[in-house]
Design an enzyme around this catalytic site. Sequence first.
Site, mmCIF file in Angstrom:
data_model
loop_
_atom_site.group_PDB
_atom_site.id
_atom_site.type_symbol
_atom_site.label_atom_id
_atom_site.label_comp_id
_atom_site.label_asym_id
_atom_site.label_seq_id
_atom_site.Cartn_x
_atom_site.Cartn_y
_atom_site.Cartn_z
ATOM 1 N N ASP A 262 -4.942 6.905 3.085
ATOM 2 C CA ASP A 262 -4.213 8.153 2.855
ATOM 3 C C ASP A 262 -2.713 7.895 2.825
ATOM 4 O O ASP A 262 -1.947 8.416 3.633
ATOM 5 C CB ASP A 262 -4.560 9.194 3.910
ATOM 6 C CG ASP A 262 -4.289 10.616 3.402
ATOM 7 O OD1 ASP A 262 -3.825 10.763 2.264
ATOM 8 O OD2 ASP A 262 -4.536 11.573 4.153
ATOM 9 N N ASP A 311 -9.236 11.072 -0.169
ATOM 10 C CA ASP A 311 -7.771 10.866 -0.157
ATOM 11 C C ASP A 311 -7.369 9.465 -0.612
ATOM 12 O O ASP A 311 -6.268 9.014 -0.282
ATOM 13 C CB ASP A 311 -7.187 11.109 1.249
ATOM 14 C CG ASP A 311 -7.244 12.568 1.658
ATOM 15 O OD1 ASP A 311 -7.329 13.413 0.760
ATOM 16 O OD2 ASP A 311 -7.208 12.854 2.854
#
Length: 440
Positions: A262, A311
């Site tokens: 992420d 993500d």
Amino acid sequence: MRLGLSRPNRRRYVVATVSAIAVTAAGIAAVAATTPAFAATGCNVTYTANNWTEGSGAGGFTTSISITNLGDPLTAWTLTFTLPSGQSLIQGWSANWTSSGTEVTGTSLPYNGSLATGASTSAGFNGHWSGTFSSPTAFTLNGVACNSGTTPTTPPTGSQPAGSPSNPPSGSPPSSQTHVDNPYAGAKGYVNPEWKAHATAEPGGSRIANTSTAVWLDRIATIEGSGTSMGVRAHLDAALSQASGGTPVVVQFVVYDLPNRDCAALASNGELTVADHGLDRYKTEFIDPIAAIMADPKYSSLRIVNVVEDDSLPNLVTNLSIPACAEANSSGVYVQGVQYALNKLHAIPNVYNYLDLGHHAWLGWSSNFNPAVTLLTDTVRGTTAGLSSVDGFIDNTANYGALVEPNFTVSASVNGTSIRQSKWVDWNDYVDELSFTQAF
């Protein structure tokens, strides 16, 4: 045009799934850079290619290249070779890739340039072909000709590669185990005992305590668990205990520990980094143990759903201006990590893999749509089983967008001003998750 979007900081709890959708391939720009080369005295190159057909006499392919230094230690390397006629480079990873016509050059990156005698490293790229597909046969490393081997894998005629990984995890269930189209159909969701206990302890929490939620595997330590938290095997054992009356149980895991994880949100950064051999650790310390547990025949009656690295790939569409995302892109760790996870997990017949689509307010801009489709398609087609390694897609994994917005549509206006100009729509083309996933 939206060039970047920082994800909101948040803790993730609930997974919502959507049905599988088809995606199509398109081109991506190659990375161009240079790295100094040093003398080599011997080398071996193994070049493996998987190709697929996208039309009459044309298609795409993905490669895996293993480079072994048989000479003196190197501090940097340059690999060169010539693609067969009709082939071209699109995008690569784990090297700086450039091409001039069919001549291809890959130079080492800071983290993989040092090769001791006998040491190996790997890289790869995606490409396009037309005519008849074949593989290059001659390679040089720092100007020295290498011994080489090629393993082109041509799938049956069609739009994608077919088949399964040739080396499924040991102890995997027999291939006759049923793999259904929709694992949620006719099944009941696993209720995590830890979640249930926490919910019950809250005022009014008993109302949601029997809700099925996903188990987040966001650190290597979560695989085995501890004295105070359940590991993968403990959750699967608990799911078995919840089976009754012949109704299958769906148990959901979020597999979430890529290097530079992420990359656009500090709150959810992970434990592994590109610079510290993160991809190797991700494969051997994270994915391999998870696959080995899930492949235990004891759990073959369960329907195990994995949300593979949310993500991750969407960040390569919108957030390359962020250094951690740019590094994840140039090193190829997101693409290679997702492909490795899909290969390992798809080899288990009762496991189902879902990939992340972001959400309507992230990839919902028209300028983000086609690049996202292209990246996901090229990534999945690079797996051993191609598009078959993915069973569906996940949307809005950890955000708060409405499934259906009942109060307005994206075409609505207020006092003559388009609703798209509002801060809560922010020029996106969709206002809820259902319309976004259907369009995707």
